[in-house]
Write a protein that holds these residues in place. Sequence first.
Motif, PDB file in Angstrom:
ATOM      1  N   LEU A  80      42.039 106.108 111.747  1.00  0.00           N
ATOM      2  CA  LEU A  80      42.727 107.406 111.800  1.00  0.00           C
ATOM      3  C   LEU A  80      41.813 108.548 111.372  1.00  0.00           C
ATOM      4  O   LEU A  80      41.687 109.564 112.059  1.00  0.00           O
ATOM      5  CB  LEU A  80      43.958 107.389 110.878  1.00  0.00           C
ATOM      6  CG  LEU A  80      45.259 106.956 111.561  1.00  0.00           C
ATOM      7  CD1 LEU A  80      46.382 106.898 110.532  1.00  0.00           C
ATOM      8  CD2 LEU A  80      45.598 107.951 112.683  1.00  0.00           C
ATOM      9  N   GLU A  81      41.174 108.356 110.230  1.00  0.00           N
ATOM     10  CA  GLU A  81      40.319 109.411 109.704  1.00  0.00           C
ATOM     11  C   GLU A  81      39.081 109.598 110.586  1.00  0.00           C
ATOM     12  O   GLU A  81      38.656 110.737 110.861  1.00  0.00           O
ATOM     13  CB  GLU A  81      39.898 109.086 108.259  1.00  0.00           C
ATOM     14  CG  GLU A  81      38.942 110.089 107.629  1.00  0.00           C
ATOM     15  CD  GLU A  81      39.487 111.515 107.586  1.00  0.00           C
ATOM     16  OE1 GLU A  81      40.712 111.707 107.680  1.00  0.00           O
ATOM     17  OE2 GLU A  81      38.668 112.450 107.489  1.00  0.00           O
ATOM     18  N   ARG A  84      40.174 111.546 113.561  1.00  0.00           N
ATOM     19  CA  ARG A  84      40.373 112.965 113.241  1.00  0.00           C
ATOM     20  C   ARG A  84      39.042 113.710 113.199  1.00  0.00           C
ATOM     21  O   ARG A  84      38.896 114.786 113.776  1.00  0.00           O
ATOM     22  CB  ARG A  84      41.060 113.116 111.881  1.00  0.00           C
ATOM     23  CG  ARG A  84      42.551 112.840 111.885  1.00  0.00           C
ATOM     24  CD  ARG A  84      43.087 112.730 110.461  1.00  0.00           C
ATOM     25  NE  ARG A  84      42.764 113.904 109.656  1.00  0.00           N
ATOM     26  CZ  ARG A  84      43.580 114.962 109.496  1.00  0.00           C
ATOM     27  NH1 ARG A  84      44.746 114.963 110.097  1.00  0.00           N
ATOM     28  NH2 ARG A  84      43.216 115.982 108.750  1.00  0.00           N
ATOM     29  N   ARG A  85      38.074 113.111 112.489  1.00  0.00           N
ATOM     30  CA  ARG A  85      36.780 113.798 112.368  1.00  0.00           C
ATOM     31  C   ARG A  85      36.102 113.953 113.725  1.00  0.00           C
ATOM     32  O   ARG A  85      35.506 114.987 114.030  1.00  0.00           O
ATOM     33  CB  ARG A  85      35.854 113.006 111.439  1.00  0.00           C
ATOM     34  CG  ARG A  85      36.361 112.972 110.002  1.00  0.00           C
ATOM     35  CD  ARG A  85      35.276 112.505 109.065  1.00  0.00           C
ATOM     36  NE  ARG A  85      35.799 112.326 107.711  1.00  0.00           N
ATOM     37  CZ  ARG A  85      35.052 112.087 106.652  1.00  0.00           C
ATOM     38  NH1 ARG A  85      33.736 111.980 106.778  1.00  0.00           N
ATOM     39  NH2 ARG A  85      35.589 111.928 105.466  1.00  0.00           N
ATOM     40  N   ARG A  88      38.138 116.472 116.093  1.00  0.00           N
ATOM     41  CA  ARG A  88      38.007 117.859 115.614  1.00  0.00           C
ATOM     42  C   ARG A  88      36.580 118.378 115.744  1.00  0.00           C
ATOM     43  O   ARG A  88      36.347 119.585 115.730  1.00  0.00           O
ATOM     44  CB  ARG A  88      38.497 117.954 114.166  1.00  0.00           C
ATOM     45  CG  ARG A  88      40.020 117.815 114.121  1.00  0.00           C
ATOM     46  CD  ARG A  88      40.571 117.635 112.733  1.00  0.00           C
ATOM     47  NE  ARG A  88      41.985 117.306 112.852  1.00  0.00           N
ATOM     48  CZ  ARG A  88      42.955 117.836 112.106  1.00  0.00           C
ATOM     49  NH1 ARG A  88      42.653 118.692 111.152  1.00  0.00           N
ATOM     50  NH2 ARG A  88      44.202 117.502 112.308  1.00  0.00           N
ATOM     51  N   THR A 106      47.013 106.172 121.738  1.00  0.00           N
ATOM     52  CA  THR A 106      47.804 107.266 121.169  1.00  0.00           C
ATOM     53  C   THR A 106      48.452 108.090 122.276  1.00  0.00           C
ATOM     54  O   THR A 106      47.888 108.256 123.360  1.00  0.00           O
ATOM     55  CB  THR A 106      46.913 108.203 120.332  1.00  0.00           C
ATOM     56  OG1 THR A 106      45.829 108.645 121.154  1.00  0.00           O
ATOM     57  CG2 THR A 106      46.354 107.491 119.122  1.00  0.00           C
ATOM     58  N   GLU A 110      50.307 112.495 119.258  1.00  0.00           N
ATOM     59  CA  GLU A 110      49.381 111.962 118.253  1.00  0.00           C
ATOM     60  C   GLU A 110      47.979 112.518 118.450  1.00  0.00           C
ATOM     61  O   GLU A 110      47.271 112.832 117.492  1.00  0.00           O
ATOM     62  CB  GLU A 110      49.314 110.435 118.367  1.00  0.00           C
ATOM     63  CG  GLU A 110      50.574 109.708 117.912  1.00  0.00           C
ATOM     64  CD  GLU A 110      50.482 108.237 118.276  1.00  0.00           C
ATOM     65  OE1 GLU A 110      50.092 107.426 117.409  1.00  0.00           O
ATOM     66  OE2 GLU A 110      50.781 107.889 119.442  1.00  0.00           O
ATOM     67  N   ALA A 113      47.832 116.036 117.208  1.00  0.00           N
ATOM     68  CA  ALA A 113      47.808 116.116 115.750  1.00  0.00           C
ATOM     69  C   ALA A 113      46.442 115.709 115.207  1.00  0.00           C
ATOM     70  O   ALA A 113      45.868 116.389 114.355  1.00  0.00           O
ATOM     71  CB  ALA A 113      48.907 115.221 115.166  1.00  0.00           C
ATOM     72  N   ALA A 114      45.920 114.608 115.736  1.00  0.00           N
ATOM     73  CA  ALA A 114      44.622 114.133 115.242  1.00  0.00           C
ATOM     74  C   ALA A 114      43.525 115.153 115.528  1.00  0.00           C
ATOM     75  O   ALA A 114      42.647 115.379 114.703  1.00  0.00           O
ATOM     76  CB  ALA A 114      44.280 112.793 115.882  1.00  0.00           C
ATOM     77  N   GLY A 115      43.599 115.776 116.700  1.00  0.00           N
ATOM     78  CA  GLY A 115      42.515 116.665 117.114  1.00  0.00           C
ATOM     79  C   GLY A 115      42.781 118.131 116.773  1.00  0.00           C
ATOM     80  O   GLY A 115      41.969 118.981 117.111  1.00  0.00           O
ATOM     81  N   ASP A 116      43.916 118.412 116.135  1.00  0.00           N
ATOM     82  CA  ASP A 116      44.293 119.787 115.830  1.00  0.00           C
ATOM     83  C   ASP A 116      44.190 120.635 117.092  1.00  0.00           C
ATOM     84  O   ASP A 116      43.507 121.661 117.146  1.00  0.00           O
ATOM     85  CB  ASP A 116      43.371 120.348 114.741  1.00  0.00           C
ATOM     86  CG  ASP A 116      43.878 121.703 114.223  1.00  0.00           C
ATOM     87  OD1 ASP A 116      45.078 121.998 114.420  1.00  0.00           O
ATOM     88  OD2 ASP A 116      43.072 122.451 113.653  1.00  0.00           O
TER      89      ASP A 116
END
Lengths: 371, 371, 371
Positions: A80-81, A84-85, A88, A106, A110, A113-116
Amino acid sequence: MIETPSLVDQYCHGVLRTELGLGTFEAQLGRTEGPPAPGTTLFDTQTGFAVRRWCPPLLGLEPHCPPALYLARRRELGVLEAGRRLLRGSGITTYLIDTSPPGDLTDPAELAAAGDAEAHEIVRLEQLAEQVADTSGTVESFLANLAESVHGAATHAVAFTSAAGARHGLALAPEPPGPGEVRGAAGRWLAARRAGDELTDPVLLRHLLWIAVATGLPLQLHAGLGAPGARTDRTDPALLTDFVRATAGLGTDLVLLHGYPYHRHAAHLAGVFPHVYADTGAALVRTGARAASVLAETLELAPFGKILFSTGAQGLPELHVVGARLFREALGRVLGGWVAEGAWSLPDAQRVARMLAEHNARRVYGLEGGL
Amino acid sequence: MIETPSLVDQYCHGVLRTELGLGTFEAQLGRTEGPPAPGTTLFDTQTGFAVRRWCPPLLGLEPHCPPALYLARRRELGVLEAGRRLLRGSGITTYLIDTSPPGDLTDPAELAAAGDAEAHEIVRLEQLAEQVADTSGTVESFLANLAESVHGAATHAVAFTSAAGARHGLALAPEPPGPGEVRGAAGRWLAARRAGDELTDPVLLRHLLWIAVATGLPLQLHAGLGAPGARTDRTDPALLTDFVRATAGLGTDLVLLHGYPYHRHAAHLAGVFPHVYADTGAALVRTGARAASVLAETLELAPFGKILFSTGAQGLPELHVVGARLFREALGRVLGGWVAEGAWSLPDAQRVARMLAEHNARRVYGLEGGL
Amino acid sequence: MIETPSLVDQYCHGVLRTELGLGTFEAQLGRTEGPPAPGTTLFDTQTGFAVRRWCPPLLGLEPHCPPALYLARRRELGVLEAGRRLLRGSGITTYLIDTSPPGDLTDPAELAAAGDAEAHEIVRLEQLAEQVADTSGTVESFLANLAESVHGAATHAVAFTSAAGARHGLALAPEPPGPGEVRGAAGRWLAARRAGDELTDPVLLRHLLWIAVATGLPLQLHAGLGAPGARTDRTDPALLTDFVRATAGLGTDLVLLHGYPYHRHAAHLAGVFPHVYADTGAALVRTGARAASVLAETLELAPFGKILFSTGAQGLPELHVVGARLFREALGRVLGGWVAEGAWSLPDAQRVARMLAEHNARRVYGLEGGL
């Protein structure tokens, strides 16, 4: 000099939710029929090298670090982390997502959210038809439900996509099939069908394309490379010429995905027909260090208002990163080079860069911020 | 370092005699089916950018100035004076002109006068046949007049050209059609024909090619891109291989026009068959800032004595300028780069540059100054 | 920076044993149907210029010296000594040699001695079949002897090669022909055959391929350019897709020779199918100063463990030299460029260079030193 602060990825998929080992990660780097040959690895490909170039720094490692070290760090952070990194760090602010691939990927919410970022759904026609077939008892109900499903999907999706090229080849008869023809084909397909069977009947593939065209939503057509099983020569977008002509003036845009190694043919169609657009980006993920050359070939014939960016990424957020970074760097190098030679002016190059990165897609798909 | 003081444009057309507004000028920048897509303009193409780079300085403006400013200056000078300045700034000293396009275009004498250059006529076979059909009452008179017209044209033209590839595709049976076959096809065509109908019958297209071959005059065949309506995959010059073999040793040269995106295939044929030549130039007008790369691809397989320059320009003298400037600059950059790397010697590069720019065409078309 | 101390040439031929004049030397520089066009010479080609760049220094002359001077020096040294100097200057340490071309060419032992290198034999399937036909009285004995000959050759050869693409085209039915079909085709071929006739029957060509596949030895398939008579469009390796799929998992590797101008298609197949390899090198001899660009295109899709070097040289040791030098220089320039841009790490580039130059071939052909 040539900046693209925001990217709209007009065609990609979700990412895997599970932790990956070296082997399961490697398997996502190519589209092969079978495991790598003895003595070889999919890390030794342009995609593998591009992942090792762009992704380790986003997870706090040196570029080009060994795959095992990268995978260890990825597991340390957790899927998950790490996702995200990576997402983004890609520079993508809007994802258009084909949700059809099987497996634990995903969904758009999802990924957003993960990628903003924003995310919108692309509906794959063949999968829709297969789902409708699973729940329809008769030919009549299948055809009625199919039409209803496509029109229903058009109310929430931003585009349809068709893999008719990989399923059958792009040499399809250009006109819509007649009602009797469609009923006959549907009857034969439903009778012979077992759960999980893919739709490959050319009459039904054409029927789907024409229902989709009638909705007015942009229709993305896979062309060139894509599914590993496809015979490359049957996916030349030039084979679509008559279908393209038959759909001209109806108000529906056609987007030729991938294109490579026929990206010059796709660019030609985008130049000749007002309603045709060419994709660039997915080919860059496959060709890595050659991205600037491949992008430049697309920029030969396609009008600059007719080129759209995508990553075609699936399964690994690393592929979204690589697609976005390769595109940005290639675009900067190609357009910057033309400015340096005096062939283009700097303001023109900056304007064209943003058209490809974002503005063309916003206009074609009716996204906010479109010009 | 690599100089080409004089260019022979082996294939182009006349220019429009009328004053042009922004929209009528833009329409000449591409070959499209329909107007530009909403939100796009044909100025945002490689051709549009190349025109803005090379032409404004010839009319006293800055390179890359806005289209509206350029068009205003063009109208201020008047179409005649602007045309004179542009053509005289192109570096072309001999034009070979296909006079067949409809519309109000300058004829060879006018283009020669405006450009302070020589001009010779190229006769398009299909148009000749359509003109003969307009004035022949019977099949027999049509066929007799056709043969007479082709042989008559051979006495004043420097070449024939055929658009059989755009009309029907290049996958034509290689041998000459038999007399009965020709009579049958002519009868059917004449009976069904209405004024303005284009000749698309493959038997008559082949008949025309073989009459032309018999004259001994160079025969130019459109291949690759060209007419917007053509299906690209049907214009691959590789499809001509059997026709090329059938015409070998007859003393008539074949020139493959355009070629792109199949210019490597055209170059291959020029390498294998003594009587085949490859064109370069028209593709450069379409690909603009990519001209050097496209030219270099043609220079892979084609012997340097078998490559001919053209602009393929039509309607706008700007396109003659762009074709000539892009060719010269690309040639200088490609050959100059090879000299800098040590791959070629400078004298070889200078010699090859003049062959492509001028000497090959003078030899093939029997023009003064040929080697 | 990027070094390749040792090259394995995975496909080439022997060299002529006789002294050559300017005309006989020139005729070996291209593969043409007929003599050069009036006013042109095969020295004015990429191959001709590359020979003049790389070979004169190996015989003590300046690069780019005139052909007549080079030929005089070559005769002065004598064909044997000139051949020794050239081959030993090529950097090739192992030659895999297709011994099938007719004419007075050196055999593998001679080439090994002249070049101070190893040499192994590649057996051409069609030639083997023609030899068996010459000495077999009946269909039954022909087919039995053919199977025996292929299996016998597999005990001493390192690979088989097939020119089915040039003989018939690559659009062959993918499955093995049935026994009755083979007997019928053999009967018709043997009955109609006259000495020297080439095997072009598609059933027998497929039969040969499948006997060869059964031996487990790598099978090299000519694709793309090659024989001058081949229609380029019939040699697109994409046409092999179904045959490739039919042979997957059988333990026999397929090597796509040449590839150009379809080298991107060949690279794609090498990426998708574990048992498929792509050749690079022969195309470089034909494209000369463009070698780096052509090599880079192959490096787009092909995994780096799936690319093999060859020269495809025949007749002139100059072509072995040119193939090897162009490959080395192109590889250094392309990979070195990617290192300079940061796209690749230097250790990766050095490792990949040796894979292409040597290690992949040693592994695929089971040569000593394989990894």
